[in-house]
Design an enzyme around this catalytic site. Structure first.
Site, PDB file in Angstrom:
ATOM      1  N   VAL A  25       0.851  -1.202   0.000  1.00  0.00           N
ATOM      2  CA  VAL A  25       0.000   0.000   0.000  1.00  0.00           C
ATOM      3  C   VAL A  25       0.887   1.252   0.000  1.00  0.00           C
ATOM      4  CG1 VAL A  25      -1.637   1.360   1.383  1.00  0.00           C
ATOM      5  CG2 VAL A  25      -1.973  -1.110   1.150  1.00  0.00           C
ATOM      6  N   ILE A 129      -6.646 -15.023   9.739  1.00  0.00           N
ATOM      7  CA  ILE A 129      -6.263 -16.433   9.609  1.00  0.00           C
ATOM      8  C   ILE A 129      -7.488 -17.324   9.484  1.00  0.00           C
ATOM      9  CG2 ILE A 129      -4.053 -16.157  10.813  1.00  0.00           C
ATOM     10  CD1 ILE A 129      -5.434 -17.705  13.192  1.00  0.00           C
ATOM     11  N   ASP A 130      -8.656 -16.833   9.920  1.00  0.00           N
ATOM     12  CA  ASP A 130      -9.857 -17.672   9.951  1.00  0.00           C
ATOM     13  C   ASP A 130     -10.492 -17.904   8.580  1.00  0.00           C
ATOM     14  OD1 ASP A 130      -9.589 -17.900  12.628  1.00  0.00           O
ATOM     15  OD2 ASP A 130     -11.218 -16.540  13.165  1.00  0.00           O
ATOM     16  N   GLY A 188      -4.195 -35.797   7.210  1.00  0.00           N
ATOM     17  CA  GLY A 188      -4.676 -37.186   7.267  1.00  0.00           C
ATOM     18  C   GLY A 188      -5.289 -37.514   8.620  1.00  0.00           C
ATOM     19  N   GLU A 190      -8.148 -38.226  11.580  1.00  0.00           N
ATOM     20  CA  GLU A 190      -9.260 -39.174  11.547  1.00  0.00           C
ATOM     21  C   GLU A 190     -10.615 -38.515  11.751  1.00  0.00           C
ATOM     22  OE1 GLU A 190      -6.274 -39.758  12.769  1.00  0.00           O
ATOM     23  OE2 GLU A 190      -5.735 -41.484  11.550  1.00  0.00           O
ATOM     24  N   LYS A 216      -6.468 -50.050  14.258  1.00  0.00           N
ATOM     25  CA  LYS A 216      -6.041 -48.664  14.066  1.00  0.00           C
ATOM     26  C   LYS A 216      -5.856 -48.039  15.441  1.00  0.00           C
ATOM     27  CE  LYS A 216      -7.156 -44.479  11.620  1.00  0.00           C
ATOM     28  NZ  LYS A 216      -5.719 -44.252  11.582  1.00  0.00           N
ATOM     29  N   GLU A 225     -11.442 -24.242  17.910  1.00  0.00           N
ATOM     30  CA  GLU A 225     -11.656 -23.736  19.282  1.00  0.00           C
ATOM     31  C   GLU A 225     -13.134 -23.416  19.573  1.00  0.00           C
ATOM     32  OE1 GLU A 225      -9.811 -19.401  18.194  1.00  0.00           O
ATOM     33  OE2 GLU A 225     -10.278 -19.721  20.287  1.00  0.00           O
TER      34      GLU A 225
HETATM   35  O1  F6P Z   1      -7.929 -13.659  14.293  1.00  0.00           O
HETATM   36  C1  F6P Z   1      -8.864 -14.681  14.389  1.00  0.00           C
HETATM   37  C2  F6P Z   1      -8.722 -15.364  15.694  1.00  0.00           C
HETATM   38  O2  F6P Z   1      -7.421 -15.852  15.810  1.00  0.00           O
HETATM   39  C3  F6P Z   1      -9.710 -16.469  15.958  1.00  0.00           C
HETATM   40  O3  F6P Z   1      -9.382 -17.684  15.344  1.00  0.00           O
HETATM   41  C4  F6P Z   1      -9.674 -16.528  17.444  1.00  0.00           C
HETATM   42  O4  F6P Z   1     -10.814 -17.101  17.977  1.00  0.00           O
HETATM   43  C5  F6P Z   1      -9.579 -15.089  17.825  1.00  0.00           C
HETATM   44  O5  F6P Z   1      -8.917 -14.463  16.757  1.00  0.00           O
HETATM   45  C6  F6P Z   1      -8.835 -14.840  19.086  1.00  0.00           C
HETATM   46  O6  F6P Z   1      -8.933 -13.487  19.390  1.00  0.00           O
HETATM   47  P1  F6P Z   1      -8.038 -12.724  20.420  1.00  0.00           P
HETATM   48  O7  F6P Z   1      -6.757 -12.383  19.733  1.00  0.00           O
HETATM   49  O8  F6P Z   1      -8.829 -11.515  20.742  1.00  0.00           O
HETATM   50  O9  F6P Z   1      -7.813 -13.640  21.569  1.00  0.00           O
END
Ligand code: F6P
Length: 321
Positions: A25, A129-130, A188, A190, A216, A225
């Site tokens: 940017v 990242i989500d 991989g 399960e 297995k 989470e």
């Molecule tokens: O940025 C997304 C994320 O990492 C989610 O996967 C996670 O639940 C959340 O942020 C965690 O947030 P914080 O940084 O506020 O704990």
């Protein structure tokens, strides 16, 4: 009206690739003879006038760095009218003609409401990242986070196989199972438990016991989470099956580290595209990658719940186990 000065900020959770996006940017704006300011700590920096003039050198040496040199955070003050008024006052005071907002859907919701009230041109760069921005296949940072998690899962696999153990590995994703599904398939694994899909632990345990009976002995269950806590799920599995389990929480390591080539390429291209959009008078949109192309999605669309095609992932994960 031609724009002369823009500002860039990062907001919400950091994602690997934010730094190369900032670099792009800034340098692309300089290339177009625009003035460019860096805003520190996201919306908070606009509210509190924490911003400064940037030039090409301001973004030296950051292309390979995780995190964000601008700092980031979630900003409850920006949800208030007073906070937004103060942010707008900063924009007027510094003669800023447009904003580039690097963040996820929470950031875009805030930018959308800000644009609607004050008509300050806003262009978003999807970074989270989500990977949960609607209308966009890939956000900056997702690929890096998935690779980090996958690297850990591969290592856990070594010990799981050697000691013939059951692991529950918790990855990030409070509202999105994208990381979990991707690493479960690539690693991989399960089974995978995500917030988007209800699950029955009895069924998971039934599969485990059946697997055990046919020889297995090691098992990795990936848990997003938002679907539960690794230790609790692991304990319940032991209670139900009598089998020994181990729990691992990968946590914030997934948010850090050098951006992968994919996260970087995306960041560098989207940074340029965001400046182009502001120059062209576009606003109230987020930019991301869909089917290999840069796409513009209205903020209103981008903040809707993304429909994750988890059934396809599940099917393949189960067939290939
Ligand atoms: O940025 C997304 C994320 O990492 C989610 O996967 C996670 O639940 C959340 O942020 C965690 O947030 P914080 O940084 O506020 O704990």
């Amino acid at each position: 009206m031609a724009i002369k000065k823009i500002a860039v900020l990062t907001t919400g959770g950091d994602a690997p690739g934010m730094n190369p996006a900032i670099r792009s940017v800034v340098r692309y704006a300089v290339h177009h003879k625009l003035e460019i300011m860096g805003v520190f700590r996201g919306w908070w920096g606009l509210i509190n006038e924490e911003l400064k003039n940037f030039d090409s050198r301001s973004v030296s040496g950051i292309i390979n760095q995780g995190g964000t040199i601008l700092k980031t955070g979630r900003c409850p003050e920006f949800k208030t009218l007073e906070g937004q008024e103060r942010a707008y006052a900063t924009i007027k005071k510094f003669n800023i003609d447009g904003l580039v907002i690097i963040g996820g859907n929470g950031s875009f919701a805030a930018a959308h409401s800000f644009y609607e009230k004050y008509q300050v041109p806003c262009v978003g760069i999807a970074a989270s990242i989500d990977n949960d921005v609607n209308g966009i296949d890939y956000t900056i940072g997702t690929d890096t986070a998935v690779n980090t998690a996958l690297d850990a899962i591969d290592k856990i696999r070594d010990t799981a196989t050697s000691m013939e153990r059951i692991f529950v590995v918790e990855v990030m994703g409070r509202e999105s199972g994208f990381i979990a599904l991707t690493v479960a398939l690539g690693g991989g694994c399960e089974d995978v438990l995500i917030p988007e899909k209800a699950f029955d632990l009895e069924v998971v345990c039934h599969d485990l016991v059946h697997g055990n009976l046919i020889g297995k002995m090691s098992w990795i269950i990936v848990l997003a989470e938002g679907a539960g806590k690794a230790a609790e799920i692991a304990n319940k599995i032991t209670e139900i099956t009598g089998l020994e389990t181990r729990a691992v929480v990968l946590g914030y390591v997934q948010r850090g580290g050098r951006p992968t080539s994919l996260s970087r390429d995306l960041a560098l291209n989207l940074g340029k595209a965001a400046v182009d959009c502001l120059i062209a008078g576009k606003t109230d949109i987020a930019l991301g990658m869909t089917q290999g192309k840069i796409v513009e999605v209205s903020f209103a669309q981008a903040i809707k719940k993304k429909n994750l095609n988890y059934e396809e992932f599940y099917r393949l994960i189960k067939i290939l186990t």
